[in-house]
Design a protein around this motif. Structure first.
Motif, mmCIF file in Angstrom:
data_model
loop_
_atom_site.group_PDB
_atom_site.id
_atom_site.type_symbol
_atom_site.label_atom_id
_atom_site.label_comp_id
_atom_site.label_asym_id
_atom_site.label_seq_id
_atom_site.Cartn_x
_atom_site.Cartn_y
_atom_site.Cartn_z
ATOM 1 N N ASN A 414 35.901 37.265 44.499
ATOM 2 C CA ASN A 414 35.218 38.496 44.905
ATOM 3 C C ASN A 414 36.083 39.376 45.792
ATOM 4 O O ASN A 414 35.869 40.586 45.879
ATOM 5 N N ASN A 415 37.068 38.790 46.471
ATOM 6 C CA ASN A 415 37.946 39.559 47.348
ATOM 7 C C ASN A 415 39.289 38.840 47.403
ATOM 8 O O ASN A 415 39.355 37.664 47.757
ATOM 9 N N VAL A 416 40.365 39.553 47.061
ATOM 10 C CA VAL A 416 41.672 38.904 46.982
ATOM 11 C C VAL A 416 42.148 38.462 48.359
ATOM 12 O O VAL A 416 42.710 37.372 48.520
ATOM 13 N N LEU A 417 41.941 39.301 49.395
ATOM 14 C CA LEU A 417 42.423 38.975 50.725
ATOM 15 C C LEU A 417 41.504 38.011 51.461
ATOM 16 O O LEU A 417 41.963 37.234 52.309
ATOM 17 N N ASN A 418 40.208 38.058 51.155
ATOM 18 C CA ASN A 418 39.261 37.192 51.854
ATOM 19 C C ASN A 418 38.254 36.647 50.844
ATOM 20 O O ASN A 418 37.084 37.021 50.831
ATOM 21 N N PRO A 419 38.692 35.735 49.969
ATOM 22 C CA PRO A 419 37.780 35.229 48.934
ATOM 23 C C PRO A 419 36.690 34.354 49.518
ATOM 24 O O PRO A 419 36.941 33.487 50.352
ATOM 25 N N ARG A 420 35.460 34.584 49.042
ATOM 26 C CA ARG A 420 34.322 33.756 49.454
ATOM 27 C C ARG A 420 33.559 33.202 48.261
ATOM 28 O O ARG A 420 32.652 32.396 48.436
ATOM 29 N N GLN A 421 33.935 33.631 47.082
ATOM 30 C CA GLN A 421 33.293 33.144 45.868
ATOM 31 C C GLN A 421 34.271 33.300 44.721
ATOM 32 O O GLN A 421 34.956 34.311 44.599
ATOM 33 N N GLY A 422 34.378 32.261 43.876
ATOM 34 C CA GLY A 422 35.236 32.358 42.710
ATOM 35 C C GLY A 422 36.324 31.304 42.723
ATOM 36 O O GLY A 422 36.268 30.320 43.462
ATOM 37 N N HIS A 423 37.356 31.531 41.891
ATOM 38 C CA HIS A 423 38.428 30.541 41.794
ATOM 39 C C HIS A 423 39.750 31.212 41.436
ATOM 40 O O HIS A 423 39.784 32.315 40.873
ATOM 41 N N VAL A 424 40.839 30.509 41.745
ATOM 42 C CA VAL A 424 42.188 30.901 41.346
ATOM 43 C C VAL A 424 42.826 29.681 40.686
ATOM 44 O O VAL A 424 42.966 28.630 41.322
ATOM 45 N N LEU A 425 43.198 29.813 39.432
ATOM 46 C CA LEU A 425 43.809 28.724 38.682
ATOM 47 C C LEU A 425 45.196 29.152 38.233
ATOM 48 O O LEU A 425 45.369 30.229 37.653
ATOM 49 N N GLU A 426 46.185 28.312 38.497
ATOM 50 C CA GLU A 426 47.571 28.593 38.121
ATOM 51 C C GLU A 426 48.140 27.396 37.354
ATOM 52 O O GLU A 426 48.003 26.253 37.774
#
Length: 589
Positions: A414-426
């Motif tokens: 929901n926010n790249v600098l301050n994420p509070r919901q979601g995921h990042v997969l690499e």
């Protein structure tokens, strides 16, 4: 203070002039009284805000009968009109004046009107075929999405906003010139029911025409077109224009971008896409300072040329000096190819001294970046020469390698600098071929997943897992970039940066196996300040037998500073009595 003075003040606030003037001249012969409201809680705020009689701090009640009647009639009219906007069309309104010093405005709103039927009709002056059922599907969806379905309370503001939402949905989806032919709300106050009917002229379907650019001066004529993902003849959809606009806004060469169309029905067959831009200054010089527990104090200088050779090429160069690492780089970014991909070329020097391992790398390569929504894919090929020295007195070794790496990142937060919901997969897949006698052929796989969960209003739970493996007979002859070390911020806190790996003399070198995990809970005391508790675990090793999970735990502070997100953690490594401080902050100017 004379009672009439209150009315002059209210007159200046917008009350009816003649009514106020009448009350003012009769104030000297009036009685001062308070007015109380007796009404259900859900309508009290509305009445107190807008009814003239209730807004007075002390009511100057005229003695003359006609003047009093005028005051009460006005109050009844105002209450009745206000309640009608909320769906109450049969209220009972009484004013109790039995106590001359204490009037009571008694309001019984009655039954609230609810929507009984909704009839939405679409018409167009043009005859459109619907062979694939797209128009039928669109109109059915709009009817289902109508914001005031049967059974909902009727409110005037909701009625207006629902109509506007319907019109906006049509204008955003192929019908840019849609307009109302009629809209009617029939109210039956006896049974408290409302029948809503709307007739919309959708107008013709708009199709995209050629792009017309204004504001382009120094950049090449084809610069905007290289970002274009729109197709001439395609059906107009506002989201497609916004996606095109967003891609242009991400271009460093452009300061301001507006993408729009003129909703003129005469141009619907091929409406021009208007792109208005303001070019950014072509040269930028930046300086920055920072610090982190991983690599120490940092100073950095950068230079960017955004229109090299007036071709729209972007040159980015920089020198970064850290206590434990120094780097010099220069990258050339070409404009994208029809919005599908972007190529870049780069050269760089990097020197580091971490946990006794000294590494000097020289590299040159090319990268292709493909962005599709929140998915980014990078394919890079580079030639690199690496010299390493494990420990002060150990022998140096060096080798040259041709490497290939393919990486894909799914970034849905929901926010790249301050994420509070979601995921990042690499996920990364790579390998290399030795170009010198000491270098080895190898393959490599790496993955990292960070997931964020919102718990309640002020708590964020984050889970991270990370793992990798390098396929080779041994780690000797494999570049350190394709081996693994752990420890430090974003890894296993409680241990020094890259201190978990393969012990080689007095140094710690990279191994072929990596696995780490983390659980962290942040409680936000304020929107920009929070407290964190965490547990990290993992290790890097050369073989499975040598792998041991090392655990760190601690607490920290989170601060969304003007310079960027700041994390300060105090962590204890397994079996260690003294905590280790982890932090990172940077300021650009």
């Amino acid at each position: 203070m004379r009672p009439g003075t209150w009315f002059l003040r209210l007159c200046r606030k917008g009350s009816g002039f003649f009514v106020c003037l009448l009350f003012y001249f009769s104030a000297s012969a009036s009685e001062v009284a308070t007015v109380e409201l007796d009404a259900p809680q859900e309508i009290q705020a509305l009445l107190k805000q807008y009814v003239f009689l209730l807004r007075m701090d002390a009511a100057a009640i005229p003695e003359a009968g006609p003047d009093r009647s005028a005051l009460t009639r006005r109050a009844r009219r105002e209450v009745s009109a206000l309640l009608a906007t909320e769906g109450y069309f049969s209220p009972e309104i009484r004013i109790d004046r039995s106590d001359a010093a204490r009037w009571r405005l008694i309001v019984e709103p009655g039954q609230r009107t609810v929507v009984e039927e909704v009839n939405i009709q679409f018409q167009s002056e043009t005859n459109e075929s619907d062979a694939d059922g797209e128009l039928k599907t669109l109109r059915g969806q709009l009817r289902r999405d109508w914001a005031m379905p049967p059974g909902t309370p009727f409110r005037q503001s909701n009625w207006e906003s629902a109509k506007q939402a319907l019109l906006d949905a049509l204008r955003d989806e192929r019908y840019a010139a849609a307009k109302f032919v009629s809209s009617k709300a029939e109210i039956d106050p006896d049974i408290a029911k409302a029948n809503l009917s709307i007739v919309v002229d959708t107008g013709p379907t708009f199709r995209l025409g050629a792009i017309k650019v204004t504001g382009l001066h120094d950049l090449p004529p084809d610069f905007i077109g290289r970002y274009n993902t729109l197709k001439e003849g395609a059906i107009y959809r506002r989201r497609d224009l916004l996606a095109f606009q967003e891609s242009l806004q991400n271009a460093a060469q452009l300061a301001v971008v507006v993408v729009s169309i003129d909703p003129d029905p005469q141009q619907a067959a091929a409406v021009p896409v208007q792109v208005a831009i303001t070019e950014a200054p072509p040269r930028r010089i930046g300086f920055g300072i920072g610090a982190s527990s991983n690599t120490g104090l940092r100073v950095e200088s950068t230079y960017r040329h955004l229109n090299l050779f007036e071709k729209g090429w972007e040159l980015a160069s920089g020198l970064r000096l850290e206590q434990k690492r120094q780097s010099l780089y220069s990258d050339l970014f070409l404009p994208p190819n029809q919005g599908r991909y972007r190529d870049s070329f780069g050269v760089g020097l990097d020197r580091s001294d971490l946990e006794g391992l000294k590494v000097f790398t020289q590299a040159a390569g090319v990268t292709r970046t493909v962005t599709q929504g929140y998915i980014e894919t990078q394919i890079s090929i580079r030639v690199q020469h690496e010299a390493i020295q494990p420990g002060e007195y150990a022998d140096k070794s060096s080798y040259s390698t041709l490497t290939l790496n393919v990486g894909r990142t799914w970034r849905a937060v929901n926010n790249v600098l301050n994420p509070r919901q979601g995921h990042v997969l690499e996920i990364q897949l790579g390998g290399g071929f030795g170009l010198s006698p000491q270098a080895k052929d190898f393959g490599r796989i790496y993955g990292r997943n960070q997931h964020y969960f919102t718990l309640g209003k002020d708590n964020v739970l984050s889970l991270r897992v990370e793992g990798g493996y390098t396929f080779a007979d041994s780690r000797d002859g494999v570049p350190q970039d394709f081996l693994f070390r752990a420890g430090g911020t974003q890894s296993v806190r409680g241990y020094a940066y890259r201190s978990l790996g393969v012990q080689e003399g007095s140094a710690v070198a990279g191994g072929r196996i990596l696995a780490t995990g983390s659980v962290e809970l942040v409680h936000w005391l304020k929107p920009s300040t929070g407290l964190a508790v965490f547990v990290d675990s993992g290790d890097a090793a050369d073989t499975a037998k040598e792998f041991t999970f090392r655990t760190g735990y601690g607490l920290g502070m989170r601060w969304l500073s003007p310079a960027g997100p700041l994390a300060v953690d105090l962590a204890w490594g397994e079996g260690k009595t003294r905590p280790r401080l982890h932090f990172g902050v940077s300021v650009a100017f």
